[in-house]
Each structure stands twice: as structure tokens, then as C-alpha cells.
Design an enzyme around this catalytic site. Structure first.
Site, PDB file in Angstrom:
ATOM      1  N   ASP A 157       0.888  -7.907 -16.264  1.00 38.68           N
ATOM      2  CA  ASP A 157       0.674  -9.346 -16.337  1.00 38.68           C
ATOM      3  C   ASP A 157       1.397  -9.963 -17.523  1.00 38.68           C
ATOM      4  O   ASP A 157       1.884 -11.091 -17.433  1.00 38.68           O
ATOM      5  CB  ASP A 157      -0.830  -9.659 -16.387  1.00 38.68           C
ATOM      6  CG  ASP A 157      -1.431  -9.629 -14.993  1.00 38.68           C
ATOM      7  OD1 ASP A 157      -0.880 -10.311 -14.105  1.00 38.68           O
ATOM      8  OD2 ASP A 157      -2.404  -8.901 -14.765  1.00 38.68           O
TER       9      ASP A 157
ATOM     10  N   HIS B  77       0.820  -1.209   0.000  1.00 36.91           N
ATOM     11  CA  HIS B  77       0.000   0.000   0.000  1.00 36.91           C
ATOM     12  C   HIS B  77       0.854   1.259   0.000  1.00 36.91           C
ATOM     13  O   HIS B  77       0.501   2.268  -0.585  1.00 36.91           O
ATOM     14  CB  HIS B  77      -0.954   0.002   1.194  1.00 36.91           C
ATOM     15  CG  HIS B  77      -2.296  -0.520   0.830  1.00 36.91           C
ATOM     16  ND1 HIS B  77      -3.069  -1.268   1.671  1.00 36.91           N
ATOM     17  CD2 HIS B  77      -2.988  -0.392  -0.318  1.00 36.91           C
ATOM     18  CE1 HIS B  77      -4.186  -1.578   1.049  1.00 36.91           C
ATOM     19  NE2 HIS B  77      -4.166  -1.066  -0.146  1.00 36.91           N
TER      20      HIS B  77
ATOM     21  N   ARG C 179       4.402 -11.324 -10.129  1.00 38.61           N
ATOM     22  CA  ARG C 179       4.565  -9.874 -10.012  1.00 38.61           C
ATOM     23  C   ARG C 179       4.567  -9.388  -8.568  1.00 38.61           C
ATOM     24  O   ARG C 179       4.874  -8.223  -8.314  1.00 38.61           O
ATOM     25  CB  ARG C 179       3.480  -9.157 -10.830  1.00 38.61           C
ATOM     26  CG  ARG C 179       2.080  -9.426 -10.358  1.00 38.61           C
ATOM     27  CD  ARG C 179       1.047  -8.894 -11.338  1.00 38.61           C
ATOM     28  NE  ARG C 179       0.687  -7.527 -11.074  1.00 38.61           N
ATOM     29  CZ  ARG C 179      -0.309  -6.884 -11.687  1.00 38.61           C
ATOM     30  NH1 ARG C 179      -1.015  -7.508 -12.618  1.00 38.61           N
ATOM     31  NH2 ARG C 179      -0.593  -5.644 -11.391  1.00 38.61           N
TER      32      ARG C 179
ATOM     33  N   CYS D 120      -1.720  -0.071 -21.115  1.00 42.33           N
ATOM     34  CA  CYS D 120      -2.227   0.461 -19.850  1.00 42.33           C
ATOM     35  C   CYS D 120      -1.492  -0.124 -18.647  1.00 42.33           C
ATOM     36  O   CYS D 120      -1.885   0.120 -17.514  1.00 42.33           O
ATOM     37  CB  CYS D 120      -3.724   0.244 -19.728  1.00 42.33           C
ATOM     38  SG  CYS D 120      -4.179  -1.492 -19.676  1.00 42.33           S
TER      39      CYS D 120
ATOM     40  N   GLU E  49      -2.667  -9.511 -22.071  1.00 37.46           N
ATOM     41  CA  GLU E  49      -1.760  -9.625 -20.931  1.00 37.46           C
ATOM     42  C   GLU E  49      -1.317 -11.064 -20.724  1.00 37.46           C
ATOM     43  O   GLU E  49      -0.684 -11.406 -19.737  1.00 37.46           O
ATOM     44  CB  GLU E  49      -2.380  -9.021 -19.659  1.00 37.46           C
ATOM     45  CG  GLU E  49      -3.840  -9.242 -19.503  1.00 37.46           C
ATOM     46  CD  GLU E  49      -4.481  -8.465 -18.360  1.00 37.46           C
ATOM     47  OE1 GLU E  49      -3.794  -7.794 -17.586  1.00 37.46           O
ATOM     48  OE2 GLU E  49      -5.714  -8.570 -18.232  1.00 37.46           O
TER      49      GLU E  49
HETATM   50  C1  PEP Z   1      -1.675  -5.187 -16.355  1.00 44.92           C
HETATM   51  O1  PEP Z   1      -1.682  -6.387 -16.075  1.00 44.92           O
HETATM   52  O2  PEP Z   1      -0.728  -4.605 -16.916  1.00 44.92           O
HETATM   53  C2  PEP Z   1      -2.850  -4.343 -16.029  1.00 44.92           C
HETATM   54  C3  PEP Z   1      -2.920  -3.096 -16.450  1.00 44.92           C
HETATM   55  O3  PEP Z   1      -3.801  -4.882 -15.221  1.00 44.92           O
HETATM   56  P1  PEP Z   1      -3.617  -5.024 -13.618  1.00 44.92           P
HETATM   57  O4  PEP Z   1      -2.350  -4.333 -13.219  1.00 44.92           O
HETATM   58  O5  PEP Z   1      -4.818  -4.417 -13.011  1.00 44.92           O
HETATM   59  O6  PEP Z   1      -3.571  -6.513 -13.470  1.00 44.92           O
HETATM   60 MG    MG Z   2      -3.506  -7.333 -15.452  1.00 46.83          MG
END
Ligand code: PEP
Ligand code: MG
Length: 562
Positions: free
Chosen positions: A442, A191, A452, A489, A418
Site C-alpha cells: 500500500d 487467485h 495496486r 511485511c 502504509e
Molecule cells: C501492505 O500493504 O504492504 C500489506 C502488507 O498489507 P496488505 O497487502 O494486506 O494490504
Molecule cells: Mg496494506
């Protein structure tokens, strides 16, 4: 990235964002000394009542701090206040008091058992163990009549060094005084890191060697290179000053639409997890939303959200972006983001389980409710809604999702890329759906087989790795062949240099935490489409993440010199 460690004067952790700062260290006030198993002279009910009162005060204080901070911080602190009031914790405290122990020990041992249990669960819940420890220390401090452990006030701006920083403290950091934040523990998804990122605080987390930094010691905190330099020399200081000045000029530059130096538009969008952050994102120049993570709205619910609740939340978001594109992702549940009403917590390997679109197609009524709510919200506002599915791994899933979205009246639907399989199949997927948005967080995890959330494999979790870049190239090329938009993204879009490479690989929009917009906007404005393509080609030809970064940097410098 080097594993967390240190050499003389140089400490390595995980940088959050691209910031750089210098200043003297001030350390967090220490937490209260750990209680010992002391017998009480009071009746167990009296000890339990003392604890109940202390928890009430601490929970109210956390909620009040949340209200003061607002936004994402408010959600985090309210979740922490709820955690403090969990009835099973109260029962565990009562059981310890019934054994004849003092309130302090009852709290310490009951909370510790819970924190251990959370750590054992790992992932998102494991990271919450630090939040619970913070609540425990606040309750114990209150029981002893001590002030809550917290932020020091040395009377001048400082670099805050802490073992780990509780959300309650991170949320209220006074950014005029705190130049940067360094933590000994914590990972990139703690966090502390999430809040530091959204507030734009320069931070390096998990820098083990920072435990040895002394009060008043001069340091440079360089988030872009994940380094903390203790007792820097004159040259290092001069270079840091130069970068600090350059950054503040970039932050102060007028907000313009994202574009390359030759005028090629690259719309810059915001990643949001709740409608609260929307206004701030608009102020920072977000040209729309590239990723609205709907699951963040429902992480604490154990029942599927109603169509009405969802419609209200989505409408609030859309109203902040009249006439703009807003890409909403349907619920992405699983692994680090379990939603009890969608995921099965007994899977041994949830990252590879029934998650994302798979979970939604297995409980199609939940997906249909969400699509209904989105269509209603779109009708109630003026934003251009694009809806996308997470974790798509097959052409059939893309097809099924697109059909469902269109049956619910949503005109633009697409998929997140992803999972390596969907990157490799991007062309047939894009032939059947409206757009792709690459989730590099991902995609990197699956391409590199590196969790991750796991600090020990963080060096593999690097989107600069040419293996990841080659997958992205597939998607960019498929976007060009099919004339369909391809956004990015994941966190990669927030790294200014990588953002240029992503555009060179075929990304048509970039979406990121709003705090990163200014620097990405500036970097893009320095390079043409030809240079971006040259940087991408150079990075693709490398054999490691570090070499790819260096190759891209050199290619851009060469293009500039021509
Ligand atoms: C990603 O996996 O890059 C993504 C944008 O989704 P999240 O981080 O919410 O898994
Ligand atoms: Mg993701």
C-alpha cells in the site's frame, strides 16, 4: 517492469516470486465450445433440474479438490463451490430455462451476466470473475458429458501455458511435472497468482504474447525479471541452468535464523492469512509471524465475527509458535478487501475511504471484540502476541489504537506504515506506540498514486522506486532514534536484493510468504550491515525503480570485490 507485451522471442508479463525454469510448453485443454442460444425440446423444469444436478456435481468436485489440496487452496476452492451454488445464480438460470432455452445456454448466459457484474465492481470481486467463468465451463462440460477442462499430461515435465488458470487447477498442480506456469491473462492479485506464490511455483502472469506459444516450444520462464524467453539461444540456456542450480542449492540449504554475513540478526517471519499455513511456515524456518491478515478469515461473512470464533482461530495460530513473536493485524477492511459489516460499498473511491483503522474506530465495538479475542488467545497459548493497526495515517490514530490495545491487556501494540503521512510522521508515531511494520504494497500504491490492482499502472507499482525507498528511510531512521523495532511485511521483503536494501534502510525484521524465506535468508547471509547500508544509499540516489535496483546490485558487487 515493462508493460505486458512481446518482442521476438521475449514475452513480458508479471513475475510471481523469484523462480526460474526451462522446459517445453504444454497448453491447457481447451474449454468446451461456447453454447449457442438453442431452444429446448424439454420442459423448462427438466432443463433446470439438469443444471441443478450438474452444479451439485461440480460443486462437490471443487470441494473434494479443496480437501485434497488443503491450506489456502482449500479456502479458495470452497469459496468457488459456494459461488456455484449461489441462489441468485440458480434463479437467473431458471429464468433463462423458463424462456425455453437449453440448459447449456441458460448456464452460459446467466453466469456470464454475473461475471460481467463482478468485473464492473472491480478490485477483489472483479478478479473473482475468472473463478465464475471456470465454474460455468465445468458445468457446461458436465452437461455435455465431457471431462472438465484441465491440466494436460504430455508424459514429461512441462511449462504450463494457459489463458488464465482456475483456482481448481492451480491448487492441484503436480509440481514434479509442472516446471513453471505462464498465463496470458490475470494480474498479480488474481487467485492464480496468490496460489502460485504460496505454493512457490515459478510463474509469469498476464504475458499477453504467450497466446502464440506452440505446443512443445522450448521456453525459459524467469519470474525474477517477469520474462518468458521463447526458443532461447545456448547462452541464455546456460545462464538459466546456472541460476536454476543456484536456486535449488539455496532451497536445500539448512534452515538457520536470518542474519547478515557479520552476524547481525534479521529475524525472518511469515505472512499468513489463516492458521492452516502455520506448520508449513515453521518447517520453512519462519521465526515467528510478521503479519497475520485476520480479515482473510472473515471475507465471506456478512456479520461481524463473534469473540468466541475469533478466539478459537487466533489460539490455533498462536499454538503453532510457542515462545515466538506473532504479529496480528486487526481487521484491514476496505478497497480490495471489503467486509460488509465494516465497509461501505457505496464509496466512490474506497482506497481513500473509511478503511483500515478508520473503519474500526468508526465501529469501535468490532475492534474491541477483536482485541478481547486476541487477549484471550494470548492467555491460552505461549506465543508473544504483538497487535498492529492497518492504514494508520495520523499520530492520533496511533495513540488511540495503542491505548485501546493496552486497555484490553495486550502489552505490545504498534502500527502499520502504509500511508505516506505515517512514514513522514514515523518519529512522533513511534514515540507513542511500540513498533512499526511497513506495508510496502500500500505504501507504494499511495506514494505513486498507482492502484495496486490495475495492470495498466503496474510499472509504477514498484517498491524499488526511490520515492518509496525515501519514505522507508524515514521510518527506519525513526526506529533508530526511538529504539523501536521496524519490520517490513509487504511483498518487497520477499525480493532478496530489496530485502538487503530494506535492512540497510533500518528494517529490523522482514516478513514474507513462507515460500520466499530460503532465498531471502541466503541473500542476507552474503552481505554485511555496512554493505546493506551502502546498497541502500546507492538505491536512494537513483531516480527510477530500475536504476535503484541496478545501483544496489552494483554497490553490493563492489563491496564484495573489496
Ligand atoms: C501492505 O500493504 O504492504 C500489506 C502488507 O498489507 P496488505 O497487502 O494486506 O494490504
Ligand atoms: Mg496494506
Amino acid at each position: 517492469m515493462t508493460p505486458a507485451g512481446s518482442s521476438a522471442g521475449l514475452l513480458i508479463g508479471t513475475g510471481i516470486g523469484q523462480g526460474i525454469a526451462r522446459g517445453p510448453v504444454a497448453r491447457m485443454s481447451p474449454p468446451p465450445a461456447a453454447p449457442v442460444a438453442e431452444r429446448s425440446s424439454l420442459a423448462p423444469e427438466e432443463e433446470t433440474a439438469r443444471v441443478a444436478e450438474a452444479i451439485r456435481v461440480v460443486a462437490a468436485d471443487l470441494a473434494a479438490r479443496g480437501e485434497q489440496a488443503g491450506g489456502e487452496a482449500q479456502e479458495v476452492l470452497e469459496a468457488q463451490a459456494m459461488m456455484a451454488q449461489d441462489p441468485s445464480l440458480a434463479e437467473a438460470v431458471e429464468a433463462k430455462a423458463a424462456e425455453g432455452y437449453r440448459a447449456e445456454w441458460a448456464v452460459h448466459s446467466a453466469f456470464e451476466e454475473f461475471a460481467e457484474m463482478l468485473k464492473g465492481l472491480g478490485g477483489y470481486l472483479g478478479e473473482r470473475a475468472a473463478d465464475l467463468n471456470d465454474v460455468s465451463q465445468r458445468v457446461i462440460a458436465h452437461l455435455r458429458g465431457l471431462p472438465a477442462p484441465g491440466i494436460p499430461d504430455p508424459g514429461h515435465p512441462f511449462v504450463l501455458v494457459a489463458r488464465d488458470l482456475a483456482p481448481a487447477d492451480t491448487a492441484l498442480l503436480d509440481l514434479d511435472k509442472v516446471l513453471a506456469l505462464v498465463t496470458v491473462e490475470g494480474g498479480p492479485t488474481s487467485h492464480t497468482a496468490i496460489l502460485a506464490r504460496s505454493a512457490g511455483i515459478t510463474a509469469v502472469v498476464g504475458a499477453r504474447g504467450a497466446a502464440a506459444l506452440a505446443e512443445g516450444q522450448e521456453v525459459i520462464v524467469d519470474a525474477a525479471s517477469s520474462q518468458v524467453i521463447a526458443d532461447p539461444g545456448p547462452e541464455q540456456l546456460a545462464e538459466a541452468e546456472r541460476r536454476i542450480e543456484q536456486r535449488s542449492a539455496v532451497q536445500a540449504a539448512p534452515v538457520t535464523p536470518g542474519a547478515l554475513a557479520d552476524g547481525t540478526p534479521v529475524p525472518l517471519l511469515a505472512n499468513l492469512g489463516s492458521p492452516d499455513g502455520a506448520q508449513h511456515a515453521v518447517e520453512l524456518g519462519a521465526e515467528g509471524v510478521g503479519l497475520f491478515r485476520t480479515e482473510f478469515l472473515f471475507l465471506s461473512s456478512d456479520r461481524a465475527p463473534s469473540v468466541e470464533d475469533q478466539t478459537a482461530a487466533y489460539t490455533e495460530l498462536l499454538k503453532a509458535f510457542p515462545g515466538k513473536k506473532v504479529v496480528v493485524r486487526v481487521l484491514d477492511a476496505g478497497a480490495d478487501k471489503p467486509l460488509p459489516f465494516l465497509t461501505n460499498d457505496e464509496e466512490e473511491n474506497p482506497a481513500l475511504g473509511l478503511r483500515g483503522i478508520r473503519a474500526l474506530l468508526a465501529k469501535q465495538e468490532i475492534l474491541e471484540d477483536q482485541l478481547t479475542a486476541l487477549a484471550r488467545a494470548e492467555a491460552a497459548a505461549e506465543a508473544d502476541v504483538w497487535v498492529m493497526a492497518p492504514m494508520v495515517s495520523t499520530v492520533e490514530e496511533a495513540e488511540q489504537f495503542t491505548e485501546l490495545a493496552s486497555a484490553h491487556g495486550l502489552k505490545t501494540s504498534g502500527v502499520m506504515v502504509e500511508v505516506p503521512s505515517s512514514a513522514l510522521l514515523a518519529e512522533p508515531i513511534l514515540q507513542r506506540t511500540g513498533f512499526a511494520s511497513i506495508g510496502t504494497n500500500d505504501l507504494t500504491q499511495y506514494a505513486m498514486a498507482a492502484d495496486r490492482l490495475l495492470g495498466s499502472v503496474a510499472s509504477l507499482q514498484d517498491p524499488w522506486h526511490p520515492a518509496v525507498l525515501r519514505l522507508i528511510r524515514e521510518v527506519g531512521a525513526a526506529g533508530q532514534v526511538t529504539s523501536k523495532p521496524v519490520g517490513v511485511c509487504g511483498e518487497a521483503a520477499a525480493d532478496p536484493l530489496l530485502a538487503v536494501v530494506l535492512v540497510g534502510l533500518g528494517a529490523t525484521t522482514l516478513s514474507m510468504a513462507p515460500a520466499a524465506l530460503a532465498e531471502v535468508r541466503y541473500e542476507l547471509s552474503q552481505h554485511t550491515a555496512d554493505s546493506a547500508r551502502a546498497a541502500a544509499a546507492a538505491a536512494l540516489g537513483a531516480t527510477s525503480a530500475a536504476a535503484a535496483r541496478e545501483a544496489a546490485r552494483e554497490a553490493l558487487a563492489t563491496q564484495h570485490a573489496q
